[in-house]
Design an enzyme around this catalytic site. Structure first.
Site, short mmCIF file in Angstrom:
data_model
loop_
_atom_site.label_atom_id
_atom_site.label_comp_id
_atom_site.label_asym_id
_atom_site.label_seq_id
_atom_site.Cartn_x
_atom_site.Cartn_y
_atom_site.Cartn_z
N TYR A 187 -44.55 -61.50 6.04
CA TYR A 187 -44.24 -60.31 5.23
C TYR A 187 -44.87 -60.46 3.83
CZ TYR A 187 -41.50 -57.28 2.20
OH TYR A 187 -41.12 -56.38 1.25
N ASP B 186 -35.54 -69.64 3.48
CA ASP B 186 -34.87 -69.17 2.26
C ASP B 186 -35.20 -70.10 1.08
OD1 ASP B 186 -33.53 -66.85 2.94
OD2 ASP B 186 -31.66 -67.86 3.46
N THR C 130 -43.38 -57.32 -3.54
CA THR C 130 -42.15 -58.09 -3.32
C THR C 130 -42.22 -59.46 -3.97
OG1 THR C 130 -40.87 -59.22 -1.60
CG2 THR C 130 -43.17 -58.84 -1.11
N PHE D 207 -37.35 -58.02 -6.70
CA PHE D 207 -36.50 -59.13 -6.25
C PHE D 207 -35.47 -58.52 -5.28
CE2 PHE D 207 -38.16 -62.93 -8.30
CZ PHE D 207 -39.30 -62.35 -8.81
N ARG E 108 -30.60 -70.68 6.56
CA ARG E 108 -31.49 -69.75 7.26
C ARG E 108 -32.93 -70.19 6.97
NH1 ARG E 108 -31.16 -63.39 5.74
NH2 ARG E 108 -32.27 -64.11 3.91
N1 UFG Z 1 -27.27 -64.42 3.30
C1 UFG Z 1 -26.15 -65.06 3.80
N2 UFG Z 1 -25.50 -64.48 4.84
C2 UFG Z 1 -25.90 -63.31 5.41
C3 UFG Z 1 -27.06 -62.67 4.88
C4 UFG Z 1 -27.71 -63.26 3.83
O1 UFG Z 1 -25.75 -66.12 3.32
O2 UFG Z 1 -25.26 -62.85 6.37
C5 UFG Z 1 -27.96 -65.05 2.17
C6 UFG Z 1 -29.40 -65.41 2.44
O3 UFG Z 1 -29.51 -66.62 3.14
C7 UFG Z 1 -29.96 -65.46 1.03
C8 UFG Z 1 -29.15 -64.39 0.28
O4 UFG Z 1 -27.99 -64.15 1.10
O5 UFG Z 1 -29.66 -66.71 0.47
C9 UFG Z 1 -29.89 -63.07 0.13
O6 UFG Z 1 -30.38 -62.72 1.41
P1 UFG Z 1 -30.96 -61.26 1.74
O7 UFG Z 1 -31.34 -61.28 3.19
O8 UFG Z 1 -30.02 -60.23 1.26
O9 UFG Z 1 -32.24 -61.18 0.82
P2 UFG Z 1 -33.49 -62.18 0.70
O10 UFG Z 1 -33.36 -62.85 -0.62
O11 UFG Z 1 -33.65 -63.04 1.88
O12 UFG Z 1 -34.68 -61.14 0.78
C10 UFG Z 1 -35.12 -60.39 -0.30
C11 UFG Z 1 -35.72 -59.08 0.20
C12 UFG Z 1 -36.94 -59.35 1.04
C13 UFG Z 1 -37.91 -60.22 0.26
C14 UFG Z 1 -37.22 -61.47 -0.21
C15 UFG Z 1 -38.13 -62.27 -1.08
O13 UFG Z 1 -34.78 -58.37 0.97
O14 UFG Z 1 -37.57 -58.13 1.37
O15 UFG Z 1 -36.08 -61.14 -0.99
O16 UFG Z 1 -37.88 -63.62 -0.86
F1 UFG Z 1 -38.95 -60.57 1.05
#
Ligand code: UFG
Length: 329
Positions: free
Chosen positions: A141, A285, A117, A169, A282
């Site tokens: 994680y 992030d 990841t 990603f 959140r």
């Molecule tokens: N987001 C929102 N609102 C929501 C959900 C998400 O604004 O209701 C934002 C998050 O804050 C973030 C972006 O959308 O800025 C993407 O969020 P995701 O949860 O879809 O994905 P992440 O980037 O947090 O996570 C991904 C993978 C993880 C991995 C991570 C690496 O899903 O498994 O990238 O940083 F660990």
């Protein structure tokens, strides 16, 4: 010659099994169905309902099947959960991988493709991120995934096993057939949450943070289609089968999209206004995560097909519209 896919009933695992099976490969799936779905597994794959921490069950599988290579997805993968319950991640991810590796060593299985990841990098020192950039995970994680990579490196030295770690990603989208797609409970990922609005399951979404140091103040991510990820696993397996050395590859599109841009693209795809409000950040992030995937393209010959965000969201929309309750519908 069979390929074992652990976690092959989960989101990315099931899409990889699908591509393998459709390409005529013989596939065996092992999954404890804690977060995966039996219905997501391609009908041609042989399914074992087992937990990889159960050494006796794994031995039984390796004795019953002729496994030449393993693609290892079975792991817990929720960042927030990993912070609330870190020991669950050490147990399922690290201990699970330890048992799997020891069974592979005992049964003489020498090739492993591993689901890693972007979370291994933590807050990036620069973007696009290269595989050689520093790895300082900011959550349990990512820490366990990095430790799993390291465990493979040491086991490789001692036992001649070869491995490829694929650092994804933001995996997204669904199989273009509409037969399988993303289904998490609870759902935390941006694109499925956005699509719950036009699907009538929520009135609006909250964008977490509008004050990041990015062009529009919202976080930027690199969205890569799940079938493009699946193809990379097959290429990595073939690379190892051809004698390729241990390696690590980023898998992304190389383009960053802000959360606001993702919402705007989903509005165009669905024709729905999708109300969105800016809320607090959140925790944990990073502001921008964008991959350099040049190495995967040049070494593995990876050629992702879904460069366009709207085309990616359109595949997710077909899936969510036809399966509003995931595999329960
Ligand atoms: N987001 C929102 N609102 C929501 C959900 C998400 O604004 O209701 C934002 C998050 O804050 C973030 C972006 O959308 O800025 C993407 O969020 P995701 O949860 O879809 O994905 P992440 O980037 O947090 O996570 C991904 C993978 C993880 C991995 C991570 C690496 O899903 O498994 O990238 O940083 F660990």
């Amino acid at each position: 010659m069979s390929i074992l896919v652990t976690g092959g009933a989960g989101y990315i695992g099931a899409h990889t099994v699908w591509e393998l099976a459709e390409a005529g490969r013989d596939v065996v799936v092992a999954d404890n169905l804690s977060t995966g779905f039996r219905a997501a597994v391609h009908p041609k794959a042989r399914f074992y309902a087992l937990d990889i921490r159960d050494r006796a069950a794994l031995d039984g599988l390796f004795e019953a099947e002729r496994i030449d290579g393993v693609i290892h997805f079975a792991a817990s993968s929720q960042v927030a959960e990993s912070m609330a319950d870190p020991l669950k991640y050490y147990d399922n991810n690290l201990h699970g991988t330890m048992v799997l590796l020891s069974a592979m060593v005992s049964h003489g299985v020498k090739r492993l493709v591993f689901s890693s990841t972007a979370a291994v990098y933590g807050e990036p020192e620069r973007v696009p991120i290269l595989e050689t950039d520093r790895t300082v995970p900011t959550n349990t994680y990512g820490e366990t995934k990095l430790s799993m990579e390291r465990m493979m490196a040491w086991v490789s030295r001692a036992h001649g096993l070869s491995y490829v770690a694929l650092r994804y990603f933001n995996a997204c989208g669904a199989h273009p057939s509409g037969l399988i797609g993303e289904a998490h409970d609870p759902e935390t990922h941006l694109i499925p949450i956005i699509l719950q609005v036009p699907n009538g399951q929520r009135e609006k979404l909250t964008i977490y943070g509008g004050d990041y140091p990015t062009p529009d103040g919202t976080c930027v991510r690199d969205y890569i289609h799940v079938t493009d990820l699946a193809q990379a696993h097959i290429l990595a397996l073939d690379y190892l089968m051809a004698g390729g050395a241990n390696n690590v590859f980023n898998l992304g599109n190389g383009a960053g999209f802000s959360n606001r841009e993702v919402v705007a693209a989903a509005r165009r795809v669905t024709g729905h206004s999708i109300p969105a409000v800016i809320g607090p950040r959140r925790a944990g992030d990073p502001s921008r995560l964008v991959a350099s995937s040049e190495k995967a393209r040049s070494v593995l010959g990876w050629d992702p097909k879904f460069a366009d965000l709207e085309a990616i969201i359109a595949t997710a929309w077909v899936w969510h519209k036809s399966h509003p309750r995931g595999y329960g519908a």
